[in-house]
Design a protein around this motif. Structure first.
Motif, short mmCIF file in Angstrom:
data_model
loop_
_atom_site.label_atom_id
_atom_site.label_comp_id
_atom_site.label_asym_id
_atom_site.label_seq_id
_atom_site.Cartn_x
_atom_site.Cartn_y
_atom_site.Cartn_z
N ALA A 150 0.87 -1.45 -0.33
CA ALA A 150 -0.53 -0.07 0.04
C ALA A 150 0.55 1.33 0.10
N LEU A 158 2.42 1.72 -3.48
CA LEU A 158 1.38 2.15 -4.12
C LEU A 158 1.22 3.66 -3.91
N ALA A 159 1.09 4.08 -3.24
CA ALA A 159 0.50 5.44 -2.62
C ALA A 159 2.15 6.27 -3.33
N LEU A 166 -0.68 -3.25 -8.25
CA LEU A 166 -2.22 -3.79 -7.88
C LEU A 166 -2.93 -5.03 -7.91
N LEU A 174 -1.58 -6.25 -3.90
CA LEU A 174 -3.16 -5.52 -3.13
C LEU A 174 -4.52 -6.22 -3.67
N ASP A 204 -6.30 -6.38 -6.48
CA ASP A 204 -7.08 -6.02 -7.46
C ASP A 204 -6.08 -7.13 -8.90
N SER A 240 -1.47 5.83 1.72
CA SER A 240 -1.38 4.38 1.71
C SER A 240 -2.95 4.30 3.29
N ASP A 268 -6.19 4.49 3.48
CA ASP A 268 -7.54 3.85 2.95
C ASP A 268 -7.33 3.62 1.75
N LEU A 269 -7.68 2.01 1.56
CA LEU A 269 -7.17 1.26 0.32
C LEU A 269 -7.99 1.87 -0.72
N LEU A 294 -7.54 4.86 -2.06
CA LEU A 294 -5.80 5.01 -3.00
C LEU A 294 -5.98 3.96 -4.63
N VAL A 295 -6.38 2.97 -3.81
CA VAL A 295 -6.43 1.29 -5.39
C VAL A 295 -7.10 2.00 -6.65
#
Length: 422
Positions: free
Chosen positions: A22, A25-26, A49, A52, A54, A134, A136-137, A140-141
């Motif tokens: 996470a 990714l951020a 993604l 995580l 997705d 990061s 709040d996925l 963020l995603v």
């Protein structure tokens, strides 16, 4: 506080390696927001993604970015995306067809000169993401996915592309088979691709990232090594191409710096492709020898005093000769016939029948008798299939007479060999 982009990329890479997907990714989302032309961050978002959970988002990003890479003239990153999609069980027929249309042998889009996108400025300052970015996925995603899929910053694609080594020698009908058989290697910091002395079983492209070329020792992470770093190779580079024409041992080791996506083409793949299209063997042999000659021109002291045009003129004075293993090139105590440069292979130097040295690709011999106008001091014999460039004695003498610096180089080389009794 703003960081250079390269430092933020390193931080994001370390986060991902530590399993902190996470925050990683951020970081990539932040980098892409600051620089929408950063294709590397788009691909990293696809990777994260998937990590995580997705999967659908990752597939969508990889497919869109791979097609974008093709249209932008970046075949190697597009191949990485295609191989990742293939590993996820996705159909890549459309992508491969687009690659063939743009990059296969004879494609009308290929040109000797073509515009390329400027590289991302890795020294540009960029603010790192806030620690809460990061947390709040659920936000963020989808935000990172949407940003990776937003290609609106690219307002126009080039109409012509530069050929890509090996792949642009393939006819369109072989592209699907080649893509299927090419192996993707996603390597991390310190991973050794192959070691000095390993048999040459294939060659590689750097699709992204960086590798270092080292010789004279084995690179081992976490412990000092006597290896000497010769150079570093970045995206688009090709290495190990001698494996196209020989199975001789590797002359250097390759180690990943940071991380890299590599594409491996094995000798078995080349054999299977050339069995279907025999003319491909001739094209690939010519390609491999041109690469070897280019490396020789770039590294041999013999060619350093000359500009590019003069180098090519000098090369035309050489005669290329292919020899089988066990062929005697020079007999001891004979009149020297000329200068020899090893393009490919290996020879041994013998005095009174006893081996005293071995010479490999890039090294030269025969200069001692030419400089001193004396009989040859040693015999030279191939120990493997060898390709030689030969320059006759008369032209060699004219060359060293006209260029004192070159004559000094040969005199110093001969002196060091006499001192070493080679």
């Amino acid at each position: 506080m703003a960081l250079p982009l390269r430092d933020l990329k390193t931080e994001a890479r370390n986060l991902a390696r530590a399993g902190q997907f996470a925050p990683a990714l951020a970081a990539y989302d932040q980098m892409l927001a600051a620089n929408p032309l950063d294709g590397d961050s788009r691909r990293k978002i696809g990777d994260l993604l998937f990590q995580l959970g997705d999967r659908a988002g990752a597939v969508e990003v990889f497919r869109a970015v791979a097609m974008h890479d093709i249209r932008s003239g970046h075949l190697l990153p597009a191949l990485v995306g295609a191989k990742v999609l293939e590993s996820l069980g996705q159909n890549i027929v459309e992508l491969v067809a687009a690659m063939a249309r743009s990059f296969a042998h004879g494609a009308p889009t290929l040109a000797k000169f073509a515009a390329r996108q400027a590289p991302v400025d890795l020294d540009a300052p960029i603010e790192p993401p806030a620690p809460a970015a990061s947390a709040d996925l659920a936000k963020l995603v989808p935000r990172a996915r949407a940003r990776a899929l937003d290609l609106s910053a690219f307002v126009q694609y080039p109409e012509q592309f530069l050929p890509v080594a090996f792949f642009s020698e393939l006819p369109p009908e072989l592209f699907p088979a080649a893509v299927r058989m090419v192996r993707l290697l996603r390597a991390g910091d310190g991973d050794v691709v192959f070691r000095e002395g390993d048999p040459g079983s294939g060659f590689y492209f750097v699709a992204s990232g960086e590798v270092r070329v080292v010789a004279g020792g084995q690179p081992v992470v976490g412990r000092p090594s006597r290896a000497v770093e010769l150079t570093r190779l970045l995206e688009g580079a090709l290495f190990g191409e001698m494996a196209l024409v020989t199975e001789q041992a590797r002359t250097a080791s390759i180690q990943v710096v940071g991380e890299a996506d590599l594409l491996e083409v094995s000798r078995a793949v080349v054999a299977e492709l050339t069995a279907v299209v025999p003319v491909l063997a001739e094209r690939l042999d010519r390609f491999a020898r041109e690469r070897l000659l280019k490396n020789l021109l770039a590294t041999s002291p013999l060619f350093k005093p000359f500009d590019n045009q003069q180098q090519m003129e000098l090369v035309r004075r050489f005669e290329g000769i292919d020899m089988a293993a066990g062929t005697t090139i020079i007999n001891e105590n004979e009149i020297g016939q000329g200068l020899y440069v090893i393009l490919l292979g290996e020879v041994e130097v013998l005095r009174q029948g006893a081996p005293v040295a071995r010479l490999r690709a890039g090294e030269l011999f025969g200069e001692m008798s030419l400089l001193g106008d004396s009989p040859t001091a040693a015999a030279v014999r191939t120990v493997a299939p060898t390709s030689i460039l030969f320059l006759g004695r008369d032209y060699f003498r004219r060359l060293v007479s006209a260029l004192p610096a070159l004559r000094k180089y040969f005199e110093d080389l001969s002196r060091s060999r006499r001192n070493a009794k080679v």
